[in-house]
Design an enzyme around this catalytic site. Structure first.
Site, mmCIF file in Angstrom:
data_model
loop_
_atom_site.group_PDB
_atom_site.id
_atom_site.type_symbol
_atom_site.label_atom_id
_atom_site.label_comp_id
_atom_site.label_asym_id
_atom_site.label_seq_id
_atom_site.Cartn_x
_atom_site.Cartn_y
_atom_site.Cartn_z
ATOM 1 N N THR A 112 -15.941 2.194 18.437
ATOM 2 C CA THR A 112 -17.667 3.095 17.953
ATOM 3 C C THR A 112 -18.119 2.941 16.704
ATOM 4 O OG1 THR A 112 -16.633 4.969 18.026
ATOM 5 C CG2 THR A 112 -17.503 4.708 20.292
ATOM 6 N N CYS A 113 -16.831 2.558 15.972
ATOM 7 C CA CYS A 113 -17.433 2.655 13.816
ATOM 8 C C CYS A 113 -18.198 1.617 13.905
ATOM 9 C CB CYS A 113 -15.584 2.298 13.596
ATOM 10 S SG CYS A 113 -14.821 1.380 13.140
ATOM 11 N N GLN A 114 -17.868 0.569 14.719
ATOM 12 C CA GLN A 114 -18.695 -0.761 14.555
ATOM 13 C C GLN A 114 -19.015 -1.131 15.325
ATOM 14 O OE1 GLN A 114 -18.015 -2.736 11.413
ATOM 15 N NE2 GLN A 114 -16.768 -1.513 11.096
#
Length: 1295
Positions: A1261-1263
């Site tokens: 989810t960070c990317q």
């Protein structure tokens, strides 16, 4: 597969990680010696370096001056390494050489730039050259080239030494005859650095063809570096021989890169364009340019680049840059572009206008300027175009319809002057019959003739003069009616030119060159007799040019134009303006019964006479109508007149439109005619001086006569001080100043305040006992708002500013208006607050525009509700493109200026006249004014670990720590889970919003509004205010759809019966009927409500649905009758709507993080979108295809990717929310939908064994990565994705 069903699989997320590599091949043990050959299509395996030998690609700052080795020891270590290598070379001890090289690499890594500047680079070069030539041990070559890479990146003197030592040839050899991928990649890095400074030396090694041939063998980052080497060599070509011998053979290969249509390789297209641009620039003055341009023509370069733009719109700016340089240098290429590229030019212009893209528009204009002949040219280009008027007409048809839009969007002065030069050129070359087809000259020139930039003003006057020469009869009437004549007549007076800006060199590079020339001039004058010099040097001639009296030139040109106008003026042109002025004047003396006829006469003039903006402004219409509607404070008469005005606005114009649109267009044009009076007080460079150094200010306390117990100590101490002189940080906000002043109780506090405000001004968390006390700070009797900065005040005051401050007890009063007269009075007051001074000539027009906006958006009367059946896009008619463009231009300035020095109108207009600005512009303004009193906006992330099972309790603790909230971006990690970053943080806000929505504090409604519980603990609303404030501050999304009525109360706006519809539609409908019954009963004493008496309804003075809440003392025993029914309606509405204590606590919590003033310029719907995210995105296949990016194993043509889009397009609303929660951590999309996700949602191939169908999708989810196995069918994809969404959305683990 069962294992994957248990928990949601996620990659480790960290804000420190920059990217993910999904194709890395791990190697263990000794390196495999693999030679490069043409049959290989996959990246080569990495050369494995033994522990201790790996040198970072970037210089890592690990030096600690307090604990690490001193400088002389570092140099001692490097010299020792060099000496050891030299001794080992003599002994042919390759193992010792390798160990010493590793140590040398480590020593270099420990050094900073200052240390490296003292390095004996000659000795280092000598040993590294030897190491590169060692054939027996490849690791020695690798360690040597690692040292070289580090030195060329960090040591400015190393490159010349390396070049002199012949190292280019050695490194190129390692690249061409590569045996190890690591050596090759380091060689590419080195050559990229060297070629930037020594392009010719690298070019003459003759390996450009080999470089281009190796592209496919390397990964993406290395491919870009290889193409950068070619680009650097192209920029350095300075002789025909270099081009012919070294680069010319590779031109077909370079041009072939443009044919790439794979989006993952778009860098091929981009770099090829840059290389061709560089070649055109380098060869412009070479004798071989003609053959070069003919080669490009033969290669059909124009069509190739047009195809690139069509396939990859992101290359548009570079492509037009290439078109521009080619057409500038070659008439043949210009003609080829006219034949093949005019369609793409028109498309690009429209794209630039629609997207307000200054870069694209500027490149388009540069291209057109380079194609057209220029004034004074005497060459084949001018001769060709003079015989081809149809070509001029083609350019005219593309540009002239968008003259105003293009001028307002391009931001830089040079681009504006370029555009005006093109317009002037086209008019000069144009045919009269073609020129008369366009009617936008007057509107365009009206705004130009009030510009303060000398070059722009002179260009505008030149265009006016040419038009009078070419089509005098056509433009004479329109120039009178549009006010052009009035404006160029005003320019003959020097008094009107006193504020001209004569800065020729506004561009920093141009200004630097001017300073160089100026210094040369001063030196020249000191040595030469100026009077006896017949031929001045070029730089002196440029300096002399600066002394030209531009004012005299402008006055002379304007007088010439006046003579041209007098020779052809039309005396009948003023007819419509005179009639409009007569009708407007009648509003001053007209009686109420004459109003209907006046509106009819006005409608007739607007429909038939079609008045211009100038005529509208000159008539005094907006001032006269405003006074008519105010009726000297006689509210009932004023309301009757307002209803007549609304009927006029709803009148039909005969072409399917209503008068509202006509009047709005006139008002906006009139406002545009006077916009210059707003922007003239805009940003000036001198304002920055107040932010460059600290200045003294004085603070003077105004004592309270009867202070409360909480204030007594502060009041008594501050009253004894008199004036307090401090030297604050100019970027200290008034909000921070207030917070610090509240904490002064004694001398120790005062000393701390003086020190803090100078170095580290900040907001403090207020003491609970002091929350109901506000502080008022004034300067010259004007109250200062929270977002203002000390620097703003210093700038506006020639002397030391004296600020007075006083304490007041906060009394939050939410108001309920029961009568239309109250609502109408407040409505007119709102219309009067526009963010401008009363003396500003634009004020009446903006006030009238706001009257129209609020009439359409929130009609104030409850007795009559007019239905404005308008175009859904009517709100876009209120937007001012010019003001939006100026603000966006301002935000393109350096950060130190744009974040610190906002002109007052940029702060005030968006708060009170927000309808003038697009939502995106207002968001940018919010970004630049919220919490600008310190640098916290960009501070590192504040990581907090919490228990997933105690979200609400954890959130309470976090929100109570104001220092944590203000001084960093909140980032959440859950206990016993490895994930951190955006995903867990977004999920935290999502889970927290679910907890808050489930609390028993809300009314039963689709939106959130406080329930009227008497025993409610209101501290929960302070907490919720902090949560919402933190979400806004960090740009997170939290699903708390607060009612529009709630936001009205937060912004201190009164509420009325109509607002009840948002809370309880059924109750609102009933009360509307009861209200109508009350009015009916005043006329008919025997009237009944739906056939029954009010008394028979068995109502008592208790709140409906809450029998325990009495509306008055003993209300449950007091029946509702016809006589007290109106009082009952009022009390129920007040009790339901005016949740004062909850509103006050929420305001306190929110304003501790985001000043309430910053949110004034947003509607309730916009605030919901800002806080909750977008909920109206269309999930059709086309939207998904353009918004979602396939990568790392998938392309747009991959069947699995296409199946995913098909499945997503069939999602229900609930499934859409689950998918977004799974992939991004938030169940809603941001503003802009999928295109607003940063980074874009990317689908990558997940390799999980031989049978992908056994594995579930996972995410990072960070990317915003969805890692999707290559499923065998649509059904398998649908089943596994559904399972992942259901069972894997509450845990962050590695996958």
């Amino acid at each position: 597969m069962e294992h994957h069903r248990q928990k949601r699989s996620r990659d480790h997320e960290s804000s420190d990680s920059e990217s993910m590599d999904f194709n890395t091949v791990k190697a263990t043990g000794s390196p495999s010696y693999i030679k490069l050959n043409s049959s290989m299509i996959h990246p080569l395996p990495k050369f494995t370096i033994p522990e201790g030998g790996l040198i970072p690609q970037k210089k890592v700052k690990i030096w600690d001056y307090d604990s690490k080795k001193p400088i002389h020891l570092i140099h001692s270590g490097i010299l020792q390494c060099i000496k050891s290598i030299q001794n080992s070379i003599k002994a042919s001890d390759y193992d010792s050489i390798l160990l010493s090289l590793r140590k040398l690499a480590n020593e270099l890594t420990m050094s900073n730039d200052e240390h490296l500047s003292l390095l004996p680079i000659d000795l280092v070069t000598e040993v590294l050259v030897f190491a590169l030539n060692v054939q027996e041990n490849p690791e020695i070559v690798l360690q040597a080239i690692i040292c070289i890479v580090f030195l060329v990146e960090s040591h400015h003197n190393s490159v010349p030494c390396f070049v002199k030592a012949g190292m280019i040839s050695l490194i190129a050899g390692k690249l061409m005859n590569v045996e190890y991928i690591d050596v090759a990649e380091y060689a590419v890095k080195t050559l990229e650095k060297i070629s930037a400074d020594y392009p010719i030396e690298v070019l003459r090694e003759g390996f450009i063809g080999e470089i281009l041939g190796m592209l496919e063998f390397f990964e993406l980052s290395v491919q870009k570096k290889l193409l950068s080497i070619v680009l650097n060599m192209s920029r350095g070509i300075s002789s025909p021989d270099d081009f012919k011998n070294y680069l010319s053979p590779s031109l077909p290969t370079i041009i072939s890169l443009l044919s790439n249509k794979v989006k993952e390789k778009s860098h091929f297209n981009e770099k090829a364009l840059e290389i061709l641009i560089a070649l055109n620039d380098s060869m412009r003055n070479l004798s071989s340019y003609n053959s070069f341009s003919q080669f490009l023509l033969d290669q059909n370069i124009i069509s190739l680049v047009c195809d690139v733009i069509s396939e990859m719109p992101g290359t548009m700016a570079r492509s037009f840059k290439l078109f521009s340089v080619m057409c500038r240098n070659s008439l043949s290429l210009s003609l080829d572009f006219i034949t093949k590229g005019m369609g793409i030019l028109e498309t690009a212009l429209k794209t630039g206008i629609d997207e307000a893209n200054t870069i694209i528009l500027t490149e388009n204009l540069q291209l057109i300027n380079n194609i057209l002949p220029h004034e004074g040219d005497n060459n084949e280009r001018k001769e060709f175009f003079s015989n081809k008027p149809e070509l001029i007409e083609e350019f005219t048809s593309i540009l002239f319809p968008y003259m105003t839009s293009i001028y307002e969007i391009v931001s830089k002065k040079n681009a504006k002057v370029l555009f005006l030069t093109i317009i002037s050129n086209l008019i000069s070359l144009g045919d009269k019959e073609n020129l008369v087809r366009y009617d936008g000259y007057s509107n365009f020139l009206t705004n130009l003739l009030v510009e303060k930039e000398v070059m722009i003003l002179k260009s505008a006057l030149k265009i006016v003069s040419i038009l009078y020469d070419k089509i005098p009869e056509t433009i004479s009437t329109s120039f009178i009616r549009e006010g052009v004549v009035q404006r160029f007549k005003a320019l003959k007076s020097s008094e009107n030119l006193k504020n001209l800006v004569e800065d020729k060199y506004s561009d920093p590079i141009e200004f630097e060159q001017f300073l160089i020339n100026y210094r040369k001039t001063r030196a020249y004058l000191d040595q030469q007799d100026f009077a006896n010099q017949p031929n001045l040097p070029k730089f002196l001639a440029e300096y002399k040019e600066q002394s030209v009296d531009h004012k005299k030139e402008i006055i002379s040109l304007s007088k010439k134009i006046i003579d041209q106008h007098c020779a052809c003026r039309n005396k009948a042109a003023n007819a419509t303006g005179k009639i409009l002025k007569t009708i407007s004047g009648k509003f001053e003396t007209a009686k109420d019964n004459e109003g209907e006829n006046l509106w009819k006469d006005l409608a007739e003039v607007i429909i038939q006479g079609k008045p211009t903006a100038f005529e509208f402004c000159s008539s005094g219409f907006v001032e006269k109508v405003w006074d008519w509607l105010c009726c000297n404070g006689k509210l009932h008469k004023a309301m009757s007149r307002y209803e007549g005005f609304c009927k006029f606005l709803l009148g039909n114009t005969g072409n399917g439109d209503i008068m509202f649109t006509k009047v709005l267009n006139l008002a906006m044009q009139g406002f545009g005619y006077l916009e210059n009076y707003i922007t003239a007080k805009g940003f000036k460079g001198s304002n920055t001086r107040a932010f460059m150094h600290k200045s003294k200010i004085q603070l003077m306390y105004i004592p309270i006569d009867n202070p409360t117990e909480d204030l007594r100590l502060r009041n008594n101490f501050l009253a004894t001080l008199g004036k307090i002189t401090v030297v604050p940080d100019p970027c200290c906000s008034i909000s921070a100043l207030k917070s610090m002043l509240k904490r002064i109780e004694n001398k120790e506090d005062l000393n701390f305040f003086k020190e803090s405000i100078r170095e580290d001004p900040m907001d403090f968390d207020e003491e609970i006992s002091f929350k109901d006390v506000s502080i008022k700070i004034q300067f010259k009797d004007n109250e200062l708002t929270d977002e203002m900065l000390i620097g703003d005040i210093v700038t506006s005051s020639p002397n030391m500013p004296i600020l007075t401050f006083s304490f007041n007890t906060i009394d939050y009063k939410c108001q309920y208006f029961n009568f239309d007269s109250q609502i109408y009075e407040d409505f007119m007051k709102k219309c009067s607050l526009v963010g401008l001074e009363l003396e500003n000539p634009s004020y009446p027009y903006l006030r009238f525009i706001k009257l129209l906006f609020l009439t359409y958006n929130s009609y104030p009367l409850t007795t009559h509700k007019f239905q404005f059946d308008l175009n859904p896009n009517i709100l876009s008619y209120f937007i001012s493109p010019k003001l939006n463009a100026i603000i966006l231009k301002h935000f393109q300035e350096p950060l130190s200026l744009s974040r610190r020095v906002l002109p007052s109108w940029m702060k005030e207009l968006p708060k009170y006249s927000w309808f003038l600005f697009t939502y995106m512009t207002r968001l940018k303004i919010l970004d630049n004014i919220r919490f600008i009193h310190n640098e916290t906006y960009r501070l590192p992330r504040q990581k907090v670990k919490i228990n997933r099972d105690k979200i609400l309790d954890s959130a309470y603790l976090i929100m109570n720590d104001l220092g944590l909230l203000q001084h960093g971006i909140l980032e959440i990690q859950y206990d016993n889970e490895v994930g951190t970053g955006n995903g867990p943080t977004l999920e935290f806000f999502t889970l927290l919003s679910e907890e808050i929505r489930s609390l028993n504090i809300w009314c039963k409604s689709t939106v959130l509004f406080p329930s009227p519980h008497q025993s409610l603990n209101n501290s929960i609303f302070h907490f919720i205010g902090r949560v919402v404030g933190k979400a806004i501050l960090d740009k997170r999304y939290i699903e708390l759809p607060l009612s529009p009525v709630f936001w009205k109360l937060i912004q201190n706006q009164p509420v009325c019966l109509n607002d009840l519809a948002n809370i309880d539609p059924v109750l609102h409908k009933t009360f509307k009927e009861l209200k109508d019954f009350v009015r009916e009963s005043h006329q008919d004493k025997h009237a009944k409500y739906k056939g029954v008496d009010i008394e028979d309804l068995n109502l008592f003075f208790t709140l409906p649905g809450y029998d325990n809440i009495e509306l008055m003392a003993n209300g449950k025993f007091i029946p509702v009758t016809k006589g007290n029914l109106e009082e009952y309606i009022r009390l129920v509405c007040q009790q339901t709507l005016l949740q004062s204590s909850q509103i006050k606590d929420f305001r306190d919590g929110l304003s501790s993080l985001v000043p309430i003033e910053c949110l004034q310029g947003f509607s309730a719907e916009e605030l919901e979108e800002m806080i909750c995210g977008s909920a109206n995105e269309v999930w059709d296949i086309e939207t998904l295809r353009t918004g979602i990016k396939p990568a790392y194993g998938y392309t747009e043509n991959s069947m699995t990717f296409q199946n995913l889009l098909l499945v997503m397009s069939e999602f229900t609303t609930a499934e859409q929310r689950k998918f977004l929660q799974f992939t991004t951590g938030c169940p809603r999309l941001p503003l802009g939908g999928f295109f607003g996700l940063v980074p874009n949602l990317t689908v990558v191939r997940k390799e999980d064994g031989e049978d992908p169908d056994k594995y579930l999708p996972s995410v990072m989810t960070c990317q915003n990565y969805l890692k999707l196995p290559n499923y065998s069918s649509l059904m398998v994809l649908k089943k596994n994705l559904s399972l992942a969404l259901e069972e894997g959305h509450k845990m962050f683990h590695l996958s």
